[in-house]
Design an enzyme around this catalytic site. Structure first.
Site, PDB file in Angstrom:
ATOM      1  CB  CYS A 129      26.435  44.261  30.713  1.00  0.00           C
ATOM      2  SG  CYS A 129      27.792  43.742  31.778  1.00  0.00           S
ATOM      3  CG  HIS A 265      25.833  41.413  27.433  1.00  0.00           C
ATOM      4  ND1 HIS A 265      27.126  41.845  27.236  1.00  0.00           N
ATOM      5  CD2 HIS A 265      25.725  41.115  28.756  1.00  0.00           C
ATOM      6  CE1 HIS A 265      27.764  41.813  28.392  1.00  0.00           C
ATOM      7  NE2 HIS A 265      26.941  41.376  29.325  1.00  0.00           N
ATOM      8  CG  ASN A 295      30.231  40.104  30.528  1.00  0.00           C
ATOM      9  OD1 ASN A 295      30.213  41.113  29.843  1.00  0.00           O
ATOM     10  ND2 ASN A 295      29.361  39.866  31.492  1.00  0.00           N
TER      11      ASN A 295
HETATM   12  O1  UT7 Z   1      26.967  40.892  32.167  1.00  0.00           O
HETATM   13  C1  UT7 Z   1      26.258  41.304  33.276  1.00  0.00           C
HETATM   14  C2  UT7 Z   1      25.274  40.304  33.655  1.00  0.00           C
HETATM   15  N1  UT7 Z   1      25.909  39.176  34.280  1.00  0.00           N
HETATM   16  C3  UT7 Z   1      25.436  37.989  34.049  1.00  0.00           C
HETATM   17  O2  UT7 Z   1      24.539  37.845  33.278  1.00  0.00           O
HETATM   18  C4  UT7 Z   1      25.998  36.821  34.840  1.00  0.00           C
HETATM   19  C5  UT7 Z   1      24.860  35.965  35.303  1.00  0.00           C
HETATM   20  N2  UT7 Z   1      25.249  34.841  36.115  1.00  0.00           N
HETATM   21  C6  UT7 Z   1      26.000  33.795  35.635  1.00  0.00           C
HETATM   22  O3  UT7 Z   1      26.438  33.820  34.524  1.00  0.00           O
HETATM   23  C7  UT7 Z   1      26.208  32.597  36.534  1.00  0.00           C
HETATM   24  O4  UT7 Z   1      25.383  32.717  37.667  1.00  0.00           O
HETATM   25  C8  UT7 Z   1      27.677  32.409  36.977  1.00  0.00           C
HETATM   26  C9  UT7 Z   1      28.510  31.976  35.816  1.00  0.00           C
HETATM   27  C10 UT7 Z   1      28.214  33.712  37.559  1.00  0.00           C
HETATM   28  C11 UT7 Z   1      27.773  31.317  38.042  1.00  0.00           C
HETATM   29  O5  UT7 Z   1      27.210  30.102  37.555  1.00  0.00           O
HETATM   30  P1  UT7 Z   1      26.173  29.301  38.447  1.00  0.00           P
HETATM   31  O6  UT7 Z   1      25.829  28.078  37.715  1.00  0.00           O
HETATM   32  O7  UT7 Z   1      25.053  30.247  38.772  1.00  0.00           O
HETATM   33  O8  UT7 Z   1      27.036  28.924  39.705  1.00  0.00           O
HETATM   34  P2  UT7 Z   1      26.832  29.332  41.241  1.00  0.00           P
HETATM   35  O9  UT7 Z   1      27.163  30.760  41.462  1.00  0.00           O
HETATM   36  O10 UT7 Z   1      25.490  28.858  41.682  1.00  0.00           O
HETATM   37  O11 UT7 Z   1      27.941  28.441  41.907  1.00  0.00           O
HETATM   38  C12 UT7 Z   1      27.903  27.012  41.843  1.00  0.00           C
HETATM   39  C13 UT7 Z   1      29.143  26.480  42.512  1.00  0.00           C
HETATM   40  C14 UT7 Z   1      29.391  27.073  43.881  1.00  0.00           C
HETATM   41  O12 UT7 Z   1      29.945  26.077  44.709  1.00  0.00           O
HETATM   42  P3  UT7 Z   1      29.013  25.286  45.773  1.00  0.00           P
HETATM   43  O13 UT7 Z   1      28.472  26.341  46.695  1.00  0.00           O
HETATM   44  O14 UT7 Z   1      27.950  24.623  44.960  1.00  0.00           O
HETATM   45  O15 UT7 Z   1      29.965  24.338  46.406  1.00  0.00           O
HETATM   46  C15 UT7 Z   1      30.460  28.116  43.637  1.00  0.00           C
HETATM   47  O16 UT7 Z   1      31.258  28.378  44.756  1.00  0.00           O
HETATM   48  O17 UT7 Z   1      30.287  26.792  41.738  1.00  0.00           O
HETATM   49  C16 UT7 Z   1      31.270  27.437  42.558  1.00  0.00           C
HETATM   50  N3  UT7 Z   1      32.032  28.360  41.738  1.00  0.00           N
HETATM   51  C17 UT7 Z   1      33.124  28.007  41.054  1.00  0.00           C
HETATM   52  N4  UT7 Z   1      33.762  26.818  40.947  1.00  0.00           N
HETATM   53  C18 UT7 Z   1      34.850  26.772  40.160  1.00  0.00           C
HETATM   54  C19 UT7 Z   1      31.779  29.666  41.481  1.00  0.00           C
HETATM   55  N5  UT7 Z   1      32.713  30.179  40.659  1.00  0.00           N
HETATM   56  C20 UT7 Z   1      33.554  29.145  40.369  1.00  0.00           C
HETATM   57  C21 UT7 Z   1      34.691  29.044  39.572  1.00  0.00           C
HETATM   58  N6  UT7 Z   1      35.317  27.840  39.498  1.00  0.00           N
HETATM   59  N7  UT7 Z   1      35.193  30.087  38.873  1.00  0.00           N
END
Ligand code: UT7
Length: 338
Positions: A129, A265, A295
């Site tokens: 990225c 980005h 992204n």
């Molecule tokens: O471009 C390269 C660099 N990449 C990035 O910069 C990405 C960086 N990370 C992020 O953008 C975020 O961490 C994400 C968008 C990937 C995830 O957001 P988050 O607020 O960090 O969520 P999380 O991974 O902590 O997940 C929270 C909850 C989890 O459920 P529980 O364990 O709390 O019950 C996940 O299972 O959200 C759940 N979850 C979803 N729910 C509905 C994860 N993906 C989804 C989804 N739909 N698509």
């Protein structure tokens, strides 16, 4: 021989160094739009979750048989048309991609042939990225040193091909697309300060495993799927991007208030907002395309640039700051006077 000596003299004399001016900008998106609602119909997710956590509303997905080189070529042709030049004028292509058509040769070589460019050099850069910033820095150095005169810097990706479409934590985040800039070497005094002012690149290979693809020719012999510890990548992104933005400002003697446009980005609107907040930058100075593009990895910055140039937000003379972080981890920033 005389030509080589002239080039050597230019390399040894800093007063003869050129500056890379941006003379063209273009982008291309595949036709097919996939909305959050469409994904929610086949995955345990929702439009609300995706929008709230990422800012993404939809993404483009390349058609069957539409390759990274096809997207790159379309973006390059548009950038060349914008510059009023053609492929035969280009003597350097640096193409940032983590999703090349083939393991080798470089996707840039295919684009080179399709543009009718038979001289100079064409190669790929792999910094995921952050790839566009790395490619821009490499092209800028080559132009400044007289190794090339006209460069195409391209970011092009088909991340849809390396996603695990069963993994809701990653597959909702990415899209396909391409963007390109044409840079020309101009004598520094004649550039009126316009062009690439500086580029700042960093990597931390200790973080290899927090964002990676679980395949490759040397390990599994298949291309694999993207895997990510999202929360940890998020944390490191805000920290490193804030630092590298400060580094770029300090290197050029600017304050955040001097920036006309931050073109980040487009990984997550909360990361973008976090960096902007640390900078004290208002939302009105941020170019955000994440809602419609998602992204697109190395393509996200040139896609956002092309959008803001086309709608008249970015204009000649504006101070534009680019920043990105991706797998590696690798991150960087580039300061441009448009
Ligand atoms: O471009 C390269 C660099 N990449 C990035 O910069 C990405 C960086 N990370 C992020 O953008 C975020 O961490 C994400 C968008 C990937 C995830 O957001 P988050 O607020 O960090 O969520 P999380 O991974 O902590 O997940 C929270 C909850 C989890 O459920 P529980 O364990 O709390 O019950 C996940 O299972 O959200 C759940 N979850 C979803 N729910 C509905 C994860 N993906 C989804 C989804 N739909 N698509």
């Amino acid at each position: 021989m005389r030509h080589l000596l002239r080039r050597k003299a230019r390399l040894c004399n800093p007063s003869m160094l050129a500056r890379s001016q941006i003379v063209g900008c273009g982008a291309y998106l595949p036709e097919r739009i996939v909305t959050n609602i469409e994904l929610a119909a086949r995955l345990d997710t929702s439009d609300e979750w995706i929008r709230q956590r990422t800012g993404i509303g939809e993404r483009r997905i390349a058609a069957n048989g539409e390759l990274t080189s096809d997207l790159a070529l379309r973006a390059a042709q548009r950038a060349l048309a914008d510059a009023g030049t053609s492929g035969s004028d280009v003597d350097l292509i640096v193409l940032a991609t983590a999703t090349p058509d083939n393991t080798f040769p470089a996707t840039a070589a295919k684009v080179q042939a399709q543009l009718g460019m038979s001289h100079g050099a064409a190669f790929d850069v792999q910094a995921v990225c952050a790839g566009f910033i790395f490619a821009l820095g490499i092209a800028d150095n080559a132009l400044r040193l007289g190794q090339a005169r006209t460069a195409l810097v391209i970011g092009a990706e088909t991340f849809s091909r390396i996603l695990d479409w069963e993994d809701r934590g990653t597959c909702v985040l990415f899209g396909d697309g391409a963007g390109a800039l044409v840079l020309k070497a101009v004598p520094d005094p004649g550039s009126r300060g316009r062009g690439v002012l500086s580029t700042h690149l960093h990597s931390d290979g200790r973080q290899y495993d927090i964002l990676y693809v679980d395949g490759g020719p040397s390990s599994t012999r298949h291309s694999g799927h993207l895997r990510m510890e999202g929360r940890e990548v998020f944390r490191q992104a805000v920290q490193h991007l804030s630092e590298v933005v400060d580094e770029a400002l300090a290197a050029n003697g600017f304050n955040a208030a001097d920036i006309d446009w931050l073109v980040p980005h487009q990984a997550n609107s909360r990361i973008i907002d976090g960096v902007a907040r640390k900078l004290g930058l208002s939302a009105g100075k941020i170019v955000s395309t994440i809602e419609r593009h998602a992204n697109t990895s190395a393509a996200s910055i040139p896609l956002a640039l092309a959008t803001a140039v086309a709608d008249g937000r970015i204009r000649p003379g504006h101070l534009v700051l680019l920043e990105a972080l991706g797998g590696g981890l690798s991150w960087g920033a580039s300061m441009l006077r448009w």
